[in-house]
Design a protein around this motif. Structure first.
Motif, PDB file in Angstrom:
ATOM      1  N   HIS A 165       0.916   5.109   0.575  1.00 20.68           N
ATOM      2  CA  HIS A 165       0.097   6.098   1.264  1.00 20.68           C
ATOM      3  C   HIS A 165       0.529   7.513   0.893  1.00 20.68           C
ATOM      4  O   HIS A 165       1.677   7.906   1.128  1.00 20.68           O
ATOM      5  CB  HIS A 165       0.184   5.905   2.780  1.00 20.68           C
ATOM      6  CG  HIS A 165      -0.761   6.782   3.541  1.00 20.68           C
ATOM      7  ND1 HIS A 165      -0.695   6.939   4.912  1.00 20.68           N
ATOM      8  CD2 HIS A 165      -1.826   7.537   3.130  1.00 20.68           C
ATOM      9  CE1 HIS A 165      -1.665   7.767   5.297  1.00 20.68           C
ATOM     10  NE2 HIS A 165      -2.351   8.137   4.238  1.00 20.68           N
ATOM     11  N   GLU A 169      -5.368   0.608  -7.222  1.00 21.73           N
ATOM     12  CA  GLU A 169      -5.883  -0.164  -6.089  1.00 21.73           C
ATOM     13  C   GLU A 169      -4.962  -0.129  -4.881  1.00 21.73           C
ATOM     14  O   GLU A 169      -5.428  -0.183  -3.741  1.00 21.73           O
ATOM     15  CB  GLU A 169      -6.114  -1.618  -6.520  1.00 21.73           C
ATOM     16  CG  GLU A 169      -7.247  -1.789  -7.533  1.00 21.73           C
ATOM     17  CD  GLU A 169      -7.461  -3.251  -7.888  1.00 21.73           C
ATOM     18  OE1 GLU A 169      -6.718  -4.102  -7.342  1.00 21.73           O
ATOM     19  OE2 GLU A 169      -8.372  -3.532  -8.687  1.00 21.73           O
ATOM     20  N   ASN A 170      -3.658  -0.066  -5.110  1.00 19.84           N
ATOM     21  CA  ASN A 170      -2.726  -0.145  -3.990  1.00 19.84           C
ATOM     22  C   ASN A 170      -2.292   1.216  -3.473  1.00 19.84           C
ATOM     23  O   ASN A 170      -1.298   1.337  -2.758  1.00 19.84           O
ATOM     24  CB  ASN A 170      -1.490  -0.959  -4.390  1.00 19.84           C
ATOM     25  CG  ASN A 170      -0.690  -0.300  -5.507  1.00 19.84           C
ATOM     26  OD1 ASN A 170      -1.237   0.447  -6.312  1.00 19.84           O
ATOM     27  ND2 ASN A 170       0.607  -0.568  -5.532  1.00 19.84           N
ATOM     28  N   ILE A 227       0.850  -1.192   0.000  1.00 16.36           N
ATOM     29  CA  ILE A 227       0.000   0.000   0.000  1.00 16.36           C
ATOM     30  C   ILE A 227       0.885   1.241   0.000  1.00 16.36           C
ATOM     31  O   ILE A 227       1.780   1.389   0.825  1.00 16.36           O
ATOM     32  CB  ILE A 227      -0.937   0.013   1.223  1.00 16.36           C
ATOM     33  CG1 ILE A 227      -1.846  -1.211   1.193  1.00 16.36           C
ATOM     34  CG2 ILE A 227      -1.757   1.292   1.243  1.00 16.36           C
ATOM     35  CD1 ILE A 227      -2.747  -1.286  -0.022  1.00 16.36           C
ATOM     36  N   ALA A 232      -5.303   7.901  -6.751  1.00 18.05           N
ATOM     37  CA  ALA A 232      -6.273   7.108  -6.002  1.00 18.05           C
ATOM     38  C   ALA A 232      -6.993   6.089  -6.876  1.00 18.05           C
ATOM     39  O   ALA A 232      -7.666   5.190  -6.359  1.00 18.05           O
ATOM     40  CB  ALA A 232      -7.292   8.025  -5.325  1.00 18.05           C
ATOM     41  N   SER A 284     -14.450   3.299  -3.831  1.00 16.10           N
ATOM     42  CA  SER A 284     -13.422   2.497  -3.163  1.00 16.10           C
ATOM     43  C   SER A 284     -13.162   3.076  -1.783  1.00 16.10           C
ATOM     44  O   SER A 284     -13.507   4.215  -1.486  1.00 16.10           O
ATOM     45  CB  SER A 284     -12.130   2.488  -3.990  1.00 16.10           C
ATOM     46  OG  SER A 284     -11.614   3.801  -4.083  1.00 16.10           O
ATOM     47  N   ASN A 298     -10.201   3.598  -0.441  1.00 14.23           N
ATOM     48  CA  ASN A 298      -8.791   3.967  -0.301  1.00 14.23           C
ATOM     49  C   ASN A 298      -8.580   5.476  -0.215  1.00 14.23           C
ATOM     50  O   ASN A 298      -7.469   5.948  -0.358  1.00 14.23           O
ATOM     51  CB  ASN A 298      -7.969   3.394  -1.457  1.00 14.23           C
ATOM     52  CG  ASN A 298      -8.410   3.931  -2.807  1.00 14.23           C
ATOM     53  OD1 ASN A 298      -9.544   4.373  -2.966  1.00 14.23           O
ATOM     54  ND2 ASN A 298      -7.500   3.899  -3.771  1.00 14.23           N
ATOM     55  N   ARG A 327      -3.393   4.599  -1.303  1.00 12.90           N
ATOM     56  CA  ARG A 327      -4.315   5.205  -0.336  1.00 12.90           C
ATOM     57  C   ARG A 327      -4.000   6.694  -0.245  1.00 12.90           C
ATOM     58  O   ARG A 327      -2.837   7.079  -0.084  1.00 12.90           O
ATOM     59  CB  ARG A 327      -4.143   4.559   1.041  1.00 12.90           C
ATOM     60  CG  ARG A 327      -4.974   5.212   2.141  1.00 12.90           C
ATOM     61  CD  ARG A 327      -4.612   4.628   3.492  1.00 12.90           C
ATOM     62  NE  ARG A 327      -5.226   5.368   4.579  1.00 12.90           N
ATOM     63  CZ  ARG A 327      -4.867   5.266   5.864  1.00 12.90           C
ATOM     64  NH1 ARG A 327      -3.884   4.442   6.204  1.00 12.90           N
ATOM     65  NH2 ARG A 327      -5.476   5.973   6.787  1.00 12.90           N
TER      66      ARG A 327
END
Length: 284
Positions: A100, A125-126, A98, A122, A179, A181, A128
């Protein structure tokens, strides 16, 4: 360049890497790059901060890069991002890790560029993305304009700016329904000093933080705030603080964005210089 090539090969969308070599004096290097960006309709130029210390550049070279960055910021018609990356630990073989991203939003076109980039990030998918929006409450009709009241035109410009801010923030918030995230926080502050104090308390496990260089709230440009800030001219007040050891002990990469396109006549590109940039094949 291998990192870019790997990104191209493994990206989910169509990504093409075109390496170029630019042979020019630091004083004129920005002209060739900006001309190339204009020819290729490039929306974003990312350049390294002069104090990135992966390589010991020496005082003379670091000073030349600092001046080069300033020329990019004053001349480029597209968005310019200055990447401060002194000691990040990015990397690894886990493709599901992930990433960030933190965005600090005060208001204005430079902050909107950072947020627009965050919205694109964003979509992966990975990734955040956390948005921290600061709402400044201690503003009146005089303080932002050196003791005089705002004109009707100035008030209309502020209304347009606020509408643009809200529109982009609403777009970011709408991603929450698609999503999980993205997250956002609205933080009420009285002035620029309170923003700085609050940012210091928002330390987290970020892989990248982004902020605009300039902001559209006049009293945040108080000269008192810049007295002890070494790189405020290049990174802005808040970008400089995020890049300092006061935030996450200086271990988080910072991307400071500036919206381009507001050129004076004297800053129009000279078309010389494009010939000094040539495409180069990349052998892996």
């Amino acid at each position: 360049m291998r990192a870019f090539e790997n990104y191209s090969n493994n990206a989910s969308g169509p990504i093409t890497i075109l390496p170029y070599v630019n042979i020019a004096h630091y004083k004129h290097m920005h002209e060739a790059i900006c001309n190339l960006a204009q020819d290729k309709i490039v929306p974003l130029i990312i350049i390294p901060f002069h104090e990135n210390d992966h390589v010991d550049l020496g005082g003379h070279v670091a000073k030349s890069i600092q001046k080069l960055n300033t020329r990019f910021q004053s001349r480029a018609v597209c968005t310019v991002g200055i990447l401060v990356d002194r000691d990040s630990k990015l990397g690894g073989d886990d493709s599901m890790m992930i990433f960030h991203v933190g965005i600090f939003f005060i208001g204005g076109q430079d902050d909107r560029e950072a947020l627009a980039l965050g919205i694109r990030m964003a979509n992966r998918e990975n990734v955040r993305v956390s948005l921290f929006r600061f709402v400044v409450t201690n503003i009146n009709d005089k303080d932002d304009y050196n003791g005089r009241f705002k004109s009707r035109e100035e008030e209309e410009e502020e209304e347009i700016e606020e509408m643009l801010n809200e529109s982009l923030i609403d777009e970011f918030k709408s991603m929450k329904f698609g999503s999980g995230n993205v997250s956002w926080y609205e933080i009420m502050v009285a002035d620029g000093e309170e923003i700085l104090d609050t940012i210091r308390k928002l330390e987290g496990n970020y892989d990248l933080v982004m902020v605009g260089r300039r902001h559209n709230i006049g009293n945040l440009n108080d000269e008192e705030l810049t007295t002890f800030i070494e790189n405020a001219e290049t990174l802005g007040i808040f970008g400089d603080m995020l890049a300092s050891t006061e935030f996450c002990i200086g271990m988080v990469p910072v991307l400071v964005t500036q919206c381009g396109g507001n050129l004076d006549t004297e800053h129009k590109f000279s078309r010389v210089g494009s010939a000094t940039v040539s495409q180069k094949s990349l052998d892996i």
